[in-house]
Design an enzyme around this catalytic site. Structure first.
Site, PDB file in Angstrom:
ATOM      1  N   GLY A 269       0.884  -1.080   0.051  1.00  0.00           N
ATOM      2  CA  GLY A 269      -0.085   0.042   0.100  1.00  0.00           C
ATOM      3  C   GLY A 269       0.963   1.034   0.007  1.00  0.00           C
ATOM      4  CB  THR A 273      -2.057   3.251   4.040  1.00  0.00           C
ATOM      5  OG1 THR A 273      -0.993   2.343   3.540  1.00  0.00           O
ATOM      6  CG2 THR A 273      -2.434   4.197   3.023  1.00  0.00           C
ATOM      7  N   GLY A 274      -0.556   2.746   7.386  1.00  0.00           N
ATOM      8  CA  GLY A 274      -0.684   2.079   8.758  1.00  0.00           C
ATOM      9  C   GLY A 274      -0.181   0.593   8.262  1.00  0.00           C
ATOM     10  CB  THR A 276       4.769   0.089  10.066  1.00  0.00           C
ATOM     11  OG1 THR A 276       5.489   0.310   9.064  1.00  0.00           O
ATOM     12  CG2 THR A 276       5.918  -0.239  11.316  1.00  0.00           C
ATOM     13  CD  GLU A 492      -5.137  30.531  -7.069  1.00  0.00           C
ATOM     14  OE1 GLU A 492      -5.640  29.553  -7.201  1.00  0.00           O
ATOM     15  OE2 GLU A 492      -3.964  30.459  -7.169  1.00  0.00           O
ATOM     16  CG  HIS A 495      -7.474  27.749 -10.837  1.00  0.00           C
ATOM     17  ND1 HIS A 495      -7.116  27.062 -11.859  1.00  0.00           N
ATOM     18  CD2 HIS A 495      -6.254  28.402 -10.211  1.00  0.00           C
ATOM     19  CE1 HIS A 495      -5.562  27.013 -12.217  1.00  0.00           C
ATOM     20  NE2 HIS A 495      -5.343  27.909 -11.147  1.00  0.00           N
ATOM     21  CG  ASP A 568      -2.336  26.262 -12.540  1.00  0.00           C
ATOM     22  OD1 ASP A 568      -2.244  25.791 -11.420  1.00  0.00           O
ATOM     23  OD2 ASP A 568      -2.638  27.416 -12.469  1.00  0.00           O
TER      24      ASP A 568
END
Ligand code: ADP
Ligand code: MG
Ligand code: ZN
Length: 677
Positions: A269, A273-274, A276, A492, A495, A568
């Site tokens: 993964g 994401t956990g 370990t 901005e 966008h 962009d």
């Protein structure tokens, strides 16, 4: 099971070797001292005399007894009166000749000399003689002394000895002495050198001596204090791993059924994401020792050390079964063999081979489960993934909405969360965040709260924290000229407006012209309403349009463009290229997959990462398609902005005034229905 392990683990890891080593040193030292002592003592007690003198003494009947060794003759000499002088004499031969000439040496069994005296009388005679002959010498009774002489090839020796009636014995070569000379001393010397050098090198890092025993690193964690309750949003992974836990807890249940539990489980993964965390949780749930080692720790400076570590690891694990061996970042050692060349690669291949042997080496039901984690499953050696090794792969992917909320809850445990805080909403605002990102958000929120002196973590703190994690910290100190600020505001707003008027675009969540992070002078935060796993062509095109909206606004308003749109453009191009190369969405290129994504779990933005694997012709066609797509999208963006020019000015003006606009304000300004959040 659990209580018996902790102490022994540490002890076997450290104490006995130290004792053992000191014992060896002690023994060597003892033997050495003993030997040196013996040699020295012999030097003192035994007088070494030349062979010729020995023969002379023998002839004179002074040799009382002797033992004939392989290389030397040792024995006792009882000097007669005359020979006492030779004790002090420098040259034995010169001293000898007159003695032999002047004094007839009478002994009990003297054959050549006729005159015989009683042994008791020999002393006074000797005394008087020495007094008369050499005045300087002390008038001392000649003492019996031990002698030693190097043996010379002499066939008549035995005959002479018999003639003089000397008691003699043969001696086998001294075993102890021989042994010390031939073995202990050189080995001891080499060991000393080795020790010395290893100490030298050891100070640089890893001790050479500690080769096989990776020592402290292998001390098992007997209680990881992590359970499945600490992991959220990975329900499938937990479900799969539950089986491993049950096996470790009740192995007999599986054994009686003859079922084979997978020896190796690979967690794959994206980072954070956990993986370990899950591995630790398995150990914590099953309450078994947890041997953890990172793949990179196997790869050492010396070829063969990594392999030795693997051996050591599996050996220790077997001793402590049931237990879990966790190899983090498996790709560090588990890469495809034979791809690279060089010494580092040799080491890694050896280590990998040893790992494979190790995995095969223990019985499936011995109770050792090997967990491994990687975010590069694509580079792993095939042999690692075959049945009987890491045959079970569990995907630990970025959490979904529910998972994110649960993770946020876990990490806000024990923190003063204000009643107004809506973790569900935060979860909605953070699609694509990993567990580690979410943990970071909660922590940042706490830090922000502390910064403004709050006592509870409120919704605003959490949202600010999300923003900070997404876009980097605010850079309030960056001063921009009013002109630049105006440009950024229009950019901005461009966008945001294009997104708002594109049917499939993600909802505008926030517009800001507060500089953040490394490069962004302002940003528009767009978030999908739901987690999205599939995207259609119109959706992708709308996304590109939104990305180009900033540049379009600059062109529409100022009729010139700045460098601010580079980022962009890069993203827009990447999306367009992916559409054509990977998803077959191009019109003229059509249904081909002509490019390789480097890694499914670590996508790096930028189209440079797609590796081309098509002909020159197709590449040309792709380039044309990409351009066409971008040009079309750009034209549409400009069209939208021209059409809503009044709103563009309005929103940009508001933005300049307030610096940030949230979703609701933006919707109100452009008179669109409120967002359903
Ligand atoms: P990985 O090994 O997959 O890169 P880690 O297991 O090291 O990620 O996760 C890093 C940190 O992120 C963990 O210590 C934990 O605090 C948090 N975390 C990640 N995933 C989760 C999750 N599913 N539930 C709770 N916390 C998580
Ligand atoms: Mg990890
Ligand atoms: Zn932009």
């Amino acid at each position: 099971m659990k209580t018996s392990v902790p102490q022994p683990t540490k002890k076997t890891g450290n104490l006995p070797p130290v004792q053992w080593r000191s014992l060896i040193w002690y023994l060597i030292l003892m033997f050495g001292t003993l030997w040196v002592w013996q040699e020295a003592a012999r030097q003192v007690v035994y007088r070494t005399i030349p062979y010729s003198e020995f023969k002379d003494d023998l002839e004179h009947g002074e040799v009382v007894e002797c033992s004939v060794g392989q290389d030397d003759i040792q024995g006792q000499i009882q000097p007669k009166a005359a020979s006492a002088t030779e004790k002090e004499a420098e040259s034995t031969t010169t001293a000898k000749t007159p003695t032999a000439a002047n004094v007839p040496p009478p002994e009990n069994n003297a054959a050549s000399q006729a005159k015989s005296t009683a042994p008791s009388a020999s002393a006074p005679v000797a005394k008087s003689h020495s007094e008369t002959n050499e005045a300087s010498t002390q008038p001392k009774a000649p003492a019996t002394f031990m002698f030693r002489t190097v043996r010379v090839e002499d066939p008549d020796l035995v005959r002479d000895l018999e003639k003089e009636g000397v008691k003699f014995t043969g001696v086998r070569p001294g075993f102890m002495s021989e042994f010390l000379w031939a073995w202990v001393l050189p080995i001891g010397f080499i060991a000393l050198l080795w020790w010395f050098f290893s100490k030298r090198i050891g100070s640089l890092g890893q001790s050479v001596m500690s080769f096989g025993s990776s020592g402290a690193k292998l001390v098992a964690d007997t209680d990881t204090k992590v359970t499945f309750n600490d992991v959220a949003g990975e329900e499938e992974a937990k479900y799969e791993l539950q089986e491993v836990v049950t096996f470790l807890k009740h192995p007999e249940r599986y054994r009686s059924l003859g079922a084979k539990i997978p020896k190796g489980v690979l967690l794959v993964g994206p980072p954070g994401t956990g993986k370990t965390l899950l591995a630790r949780a398995v150990a914590g749930e099953a309450k078994v020792p947890f041997f953890s080692i990172s793949g990179s720790e196997f790869v050492q400076m010396f070829v063969g050390v990594g392999a030795a570590r693997v051996r050591d690891l599996f050996q220790q694990a077997k001793q402590h079964a049931p237990c879990i061996v966790f190899i983090d970042e498996l790709d560090a050692v588990g890469r495809q063999r034979g791809v690279h060349i060089g010494a580092v690669n040799d080491e890694r291949e050896q280590t990998l081979n040893q790992l494979l042997v190790g995995l095969d080496g223990f019985d499936a039901n011995v109770g050792v489960v090997v967990l491994a984690a990687t975010n590069r499953p694509d580079v792993l050696d095939r042999a690692l993934l075959r049945p009987g090794r890491f045959d079970r792969q569990i995907v630990v992917d970025a959490p979904d909405l529910g998972g994110r909320e649960a993770i946020l809850k876990i990490h806000s445990r024990g923190k003063p969360i204000a009643p107004d805080a809506d973790l569900r909403k935060i979860a909605q605002e953070t699609p694509g965040f990993s567990g580690a990102d979410l943990a970071n958000v909660v922590n940042e929120a706490a830090l922000l709260t502390a910064r403004h002196g709050g006592t509870t973590i409120g919704q605003k703190d959490l949202e600010d924290a999300v923003e900070k994690v997404v876009a980097g910290p605010e850079r309030k100190s960056r001063r921009m000229t009013p002109e630049d600020k105006r440009r950024v505001a229009y950019h901005e707003t461009g966008h945001a407006l294009v997104a708002a008027y594109s049917k499939h675009a993600d909802v505008v969540h926030k517009i800001s012209i507060v500089p953040r992070g490394r490069a962004a002078l302002g940003y528009t935060l767009q978030l999908p309403e739901n987690d999205q796993y599939l995207m259609s062509r119109p959706e992708l095109i709308d996304r590109i349009k939104g990305m180009l909206g900033g540049r379009a606004a600059e062109e529409v308003v100022f009729n010139e463009i700045t460098t601010g749109a580079e980022n962009d453009l890069e993203h827009a191009t990447a999306v367009a290229r992916q559409m054509i190369c990977l998803y077959g969405m191009g019109e003229s290129v059509g249904l081909v997959h002509c490019g390789q994504e480097p890694n499914p779990f670590l996508p790096i933005p930028g189209d440079g990462m797609i590796q081309r694997d098509c002909s020159e012709e197709t590449a040309n066609a792709i380039d044309k398609e990409v351009r066409k797509l971008l040009d079309g999208a750009y034209a549409e963006s400009k069209q939208i902005l021209r059409q809503h020019r009044d709103q563009l000015d309005l929103v940009a003006g508001e933005l300049l005034k307030h610096e940030t606009l949230d979703a609701q304000t933006f919707k109100d300004l452009i008179k669109q229905p409120a967002v359903a959040a």
